[in-house]
Motif scaffolding. Structure first.
Motif, short mmCIF file in Angstrom:
data_model
loop_
_atom_site.label_atom_id
_atom_site.label_comp_id
_atom_site.label_asym_id
_atom_site.label_seq_id
_atom_site.Cartn_x
_atom_site.Cartn_y
_atom_site.Cartn_z
N TYR A 32 0.77 -0.99 -0.17
CA TYR A 32 -0.36 0.08 -0.29
C TYR A 32 1.07 1.45 0.33
O TYR A 32 1.65 1.13 0.44
CB TYR A 32 -1.15 0.29 1.43
N THR A 33 0.21 2.26 -0.83
CA THR A 33 1.02 3.46 -0.50
C THR A 33 -0.22 4.73 -0.37
O THR A 33 -1.37 4.83 -0.76
CB THR A 33 1.30 4.01 -2.07
N ALA A 34 0.36 5.91 1.08
CA ALA A 34 -0.25 6.76 1.45
C ALA A 34 -0.03 7.74 0.57
O ALA A 34 0.72 8.35 0.92
CB ALA A 34 -0.48 6.56 2.70
N HIS A 35 -0.81 8.36 0.11
CA HIS A 35 -0.68 9.39 -0.80
C HIS A 35 -1.20 10.93 -0.37
O HIS A 35 -0.34 12.00 -0.16
CB HIS A 35 -1.90 9.47 -2.27
N GLN A 36 -2.56 10.53 0.56
CA GLN A 36 -2.93 12.37 1.38
C GLN A 36 -3.72 12.20 3.17
O GLN A 36 -4.44 11.14 2.70
CB GLN A 36 -4.04 12.36 0.09
N ILE A 37 -3.14 12.97 3.48
CA ILE A 37 -4.21 13.18 4.61
C ILE A 37 -5.53 13.56 4.85
O ILE A 37 -5.64 14.32 4.33
CB ILE A 37 -3.90 13.78 5.91
N LEU A 38 -6.46 12.46 5.13
CA LEU A 38 -7.93 12.99 5.17
C LEU A 38 -8.35 13.58 6.65
O LEU A 38 -8.89 14.06 6.40
CB LEU A 38 -8.36 11.67 4.85
N GLY A 39 -7.29 12.47 7.37
CA GLY A 39 -8.49 13.57 8.69
C GLY A 39 -7.24 13.08 9.80
O GLY A 39 -6.18 12.02 9.16
N ARG A 40 -7.39 13.50 11.20
CA ARG A 40 -6.47 12.98 12.42
C ARG A 40 -7.18 12.95 13.58
O ARG A 40 -8.62 13.64 14.10
CB ARG A 40 -5.10 14.16 13.14
N GLY A 41 -6.62 11.95 14.15
CA GLY A 41 -7.42 11.32 15.23
C GLY A 41 -6.96 11.29 16.59
O GLY A 41 -5.86 11.14 16.16
N SER A 42 -7.45 10.86 17.42
CA SER A 42 -6.37 10.38 18.69
C SER A 42 -5.83 9.54 18.65
O SER A 42 -4.76 9.12 19.25
CB SER A 42 -7.52 10.18 20.12
N ALA A 43 -6.08 8.03 17.75
CA ALA A 43 -5.54 7.03 18.03
C ALA A 43 -4.51 6.97 16.69
O ALA A 43 -3.49 6.06 16.65
CB ALA A 43 -6.89 5.74 17.25
N GLY A 44 -4.67 8.38 15.76
CA GLY A 44 -3.41 8.24 14.44
C GLY A 44 -4.29 8.95 13.17
O GLY A 44 -5.14 9.81 13.27
N THR A 45 -3.61 9.05 12.10
CA THR A 45 -3.77 9.53 11.14
C THR A 45 -4.62 8.91 10.28
O THR A 45 -4.08 7.58 9.76
CB THR A 45 -2.38 10.33 10.61
N VAL A 46 -5.68 9.35 9.30
CA VAL A 46 -6.48 8.76 8.18
C VAL A 46 -4.96 9.27 7.05
O VAL A 46 -5.96 10.72 6.66
CB VAL A 46 -7.74 8.68 8.15
N TRP A 47 -5.31 8.20 6.11
CA TRP A 47 -4.83 8.88 4.66
C TRP A 47 -5.71 7.86 3.64
O TRP A 47 -5.87 6.81 3.53
CB TRP A 47 -3.48 7.83 4.69
N LEU A 48 -5.65 8.51 2.77
CA LEU A 48 -5.50 8.13 1.59
C LEU A 48 -5.05 7.48 0.33
O LEU A 48 -3.67 8.34 0.47
CB LEU A 48 -6.54 9.26 0.19
N GLY A 49 -5.05 5.84 0.17
CA GLY A 49 -4.42 5.03 -0.10
C GLY A 49 -4.03 4.84 -1.44
O GLY A 49 -6.00 4.44 -1.53
N GLU A 50 -3.29 3.68 -1.57
CA GLU A 50 -3.48 2.97 -3.62
C GLU A 50 -3.10 1.94 -2.73
O GLU A 50 -2.34 1.53 -1.56
CB GLU A 50 -3.09 3.09 -4.19
N GLY A 51 -4.07 0.51 -3.06
CA GLY A 51 -3.07 -0.67 -3.39
C GLY A 51 -3.66 -1.62 -3.81
O GLY A 51 -3.79 -0.94 -5.18
N PRO A 52 -3.26 -2.50 -4.43
CA PRO A 52 -2.79 -3.79 -5.32
C PRO A 52 -4.51 -3.53 -6.25
O PRO A 52 -4.76 -3.94 -7.13
CB PRO A 52 -3.37 -5.01 -4.72
N GLU A 53 -5.93 -3.38 -5.15
CA GLU A 53 -7.37 -3.44 -5.75
C GLU A 53 -7.61 -2.04 -6.46
O GLU A 53 -8.57 -2.11 -6.27
CB GLU A 53 -7.98 -4.13 -5.41
N GLY A 54 -7.14 -0.74 -5.83
CA GLY A 54 -7.20 0.36 -5.96
C GLY A 54 -7.61 1.18 -5.15
O GLY A 54 -6.75 0.98 -3.69
N PRO A 55 -8.57 2.55 -5.06
CA PRO A 55 -8.02 3.29 -3.87
C PRO A 55 -8.94 2.73 -2.30
O PRO A 55 -9.53 2.08 -2.64
CB PRO A 55 -8.78 4.48 -4.12
N VAL A 56 -8.00 3.71 -1.23
CA VAL A 56 -8.22 2.32 0.33
C VAL A 56 -8.23 3.52 1.08
O VAL A 56 -7.58 4.69 0.73
CB VAL A 56 -7.01 1.64 0.41
N ALA A 57 -8.48 3.73 2.52
CA ALA A 57 -8.30 4.45 3.42
C ALA A 57 -7.49 3.55 4.36
O ALA A 57 -8.11 2.50 4.87
CB ALA A 57 -10.08 4.49 4.11
#
Length: 430
Positions: A9-34
């Protein structure tokens, strides 16, 4: 800047931050993922990493139309991440920030979707433990449902359980978001499926009223209200819906409905709610007296060391002049990242029974007509203070008038009969 997450997986862009971590817009073998990348201090906790691996099978097996599917769990060096389906839409907190409260039909439809998702999770033996608007996503791609609602999906399964390790919380700690914590968690009992029902009923109350039934003020005050206070009926909703809310907000876990029952009952009520506008209740519903918060601050939070160990949070943020509290951790593109106004995964000491003692039949917050001051609020206290000053001034004026009248009467006795003296003036007879 792109970064690799594991080997797939590759993380491209930060979508948001929370108390437990950071959510990224990413790409995987089957397409876009969070991709939810947990904080580095969590990734360095070997006990948590072990639990993360143990939960892999249960989390990957959760598949339901109203659950955001977890595709993979990644453990790679300092990276600990959950790879999830990417939902094209926004989260429920963002919609609440924009609309304040929803029409009852839409609120009930969204809640029914989440109840269906919880039913599937509970059947698989998984308890969410952190149901709240931030963790409910709205899919904008599909057709609209009742009341113009979008399909709702519950996300962040497993995060609260992963963080709630025995070493991290010990027997005297609790993990959760204070506004949505069931009373049995506050009292130190292990979380069962019924805690998710209580939290979801709290969300439904918030969607209808614009505020949670027990929230506001210091987390310690919120915890005590969950245990000791009751809610009053919301104005303008059918009694059947209110009774359903009351049952799911019951203090006793056994009194609450199961998720499958809740979802079915809510859908039965949808025809009664068709066309109803949002409820007209007080806009300042989130306020609570500062003095009550101060009374319970030390009792619920523990010492300064405990507070220092609390999971970091973006803290309260205000939305312009309206003073609305923000609080989203978006997992979807297009949703603005904002700080949560309710601490997530807040670590607090379990209050002792005497600390939780309160009014046996207290009422949390009675909804009232818009514009009326809430009892105990700063506005209400200011009004009461002005009233006391006015009454005091009136009393002083009255006492002054009485004093003057008494002085005049006494002065008349000393100088003989005045023009208004009607006493018998005949001389005494021997």
């Amino acid at each position: 800047m792109a970064r690799k997450i594991g080997s797939r997986y590759t993380a491209h862009q930060i979508l948001g931050r929370g108390s437990a971590g950071t959510v990224w817009l990413g790409e995987g073998p089957e397409g876009p993922v969070a991709i939810k990348l947990l904080r580095e201090d969590l990734a360095s906790d070997q006990e948590l990493v072990g639990r993360f691996v143990q939960e892999r099978t249960a989390l990957l097996g959760l598949e339901h139309p109203h659950i955001v599917t977890v595709r993979d769990l990644v453990v790679d060096g300092n990276d600990l991440a959950l790879v999830m389906d990417l939902v094209r839409g926004t989260d429920l907190r963002t919609r609440l920030d924009r609309e304040r409260r929803l029409p009852p039909e839409a609120a009930v439809a969204i809640t029914a979707d989440v109840a269906d998702g919880l039913a599937a999770a509970h059947a698989a033996g998984v308890v969410h433990r952190d149901v709240k608007p931030e963790n409910i996503l709205l899919d904008m791609r599909g057709p609209l449902g009742p009341g113009g609602s979008h399909r709702a999906l519950l996300t962040d399964f497993g995060v609260a359980k992963l963080i709630d390790t025995p070493r991290r919380t010990r027997a005297t700690k609790i993990i959760g978001t204070p506004d949505y914590l069931a009373p049995e968690i506050v009292e130190g009992l292990p979380p069962r499926a019924s805690v998710d029902i209580y939290a979801l009923a709290t969300v439904l109350y918030e969607l209808l009223a614009g505020f949670t039934p027990f929230g506001g003020g210091h987390p310690g005050a919120v915890l005590r209200r969950h245990v000791t206070e009751t809610v009053v009926p919301l104005p303008g909703i059918p009694d059947e819906l209110w009774q359903l809310l009351v049952q799911c907000l019951a203090k006793a876990p056994a009194s609450r409905l199961r998720a499958s029952e809740l979802g079915a009952r809510l859908r039965e009520l949808l025809p009664l709610l068709a066309g109803m506008p949002p409820l007209d209740v007080d806009e300042s519903g989130g306020d609570h007296p500062d003095d009550e918060s101060a009374e319970t601050a030390d009792a619920a939070s523990g010492d300064a060391a405990d507070r220092g160990g609390r999971e970091p949070s973006a803290g309260p943020a205000r939305d312009g002049a309206a003073g609305r509290r923000r609080g989203a951790v978006p997992l979807v593109p297009g949703a603005r990242p904002t700080g949560s106004h309710r601490d997530t995964h807040t670590s607090m000491r379990v209050p002792a029974p005497d600390e939780l003692a309160g009014p046996a039949h207290g009422t949390a917050r009675a909804p009232r007509a818009s514009g009326a001051p809430r009892p105990g609020s700063a506005r209400n206290r200011a009004t009461a203070r002005r009233r006391r000053i006015a009454v005091g001034a009136g009393a002083v004026a009255l006492l002054a008038a009485i004093g003057v009248g008494t002085w005049l009467a006494t002065d008349g006795d000393d100088t003989g009969m005045g023009p208004q003296d009607t006493r018998n003036s005949a001389p005494d007879t021997p």
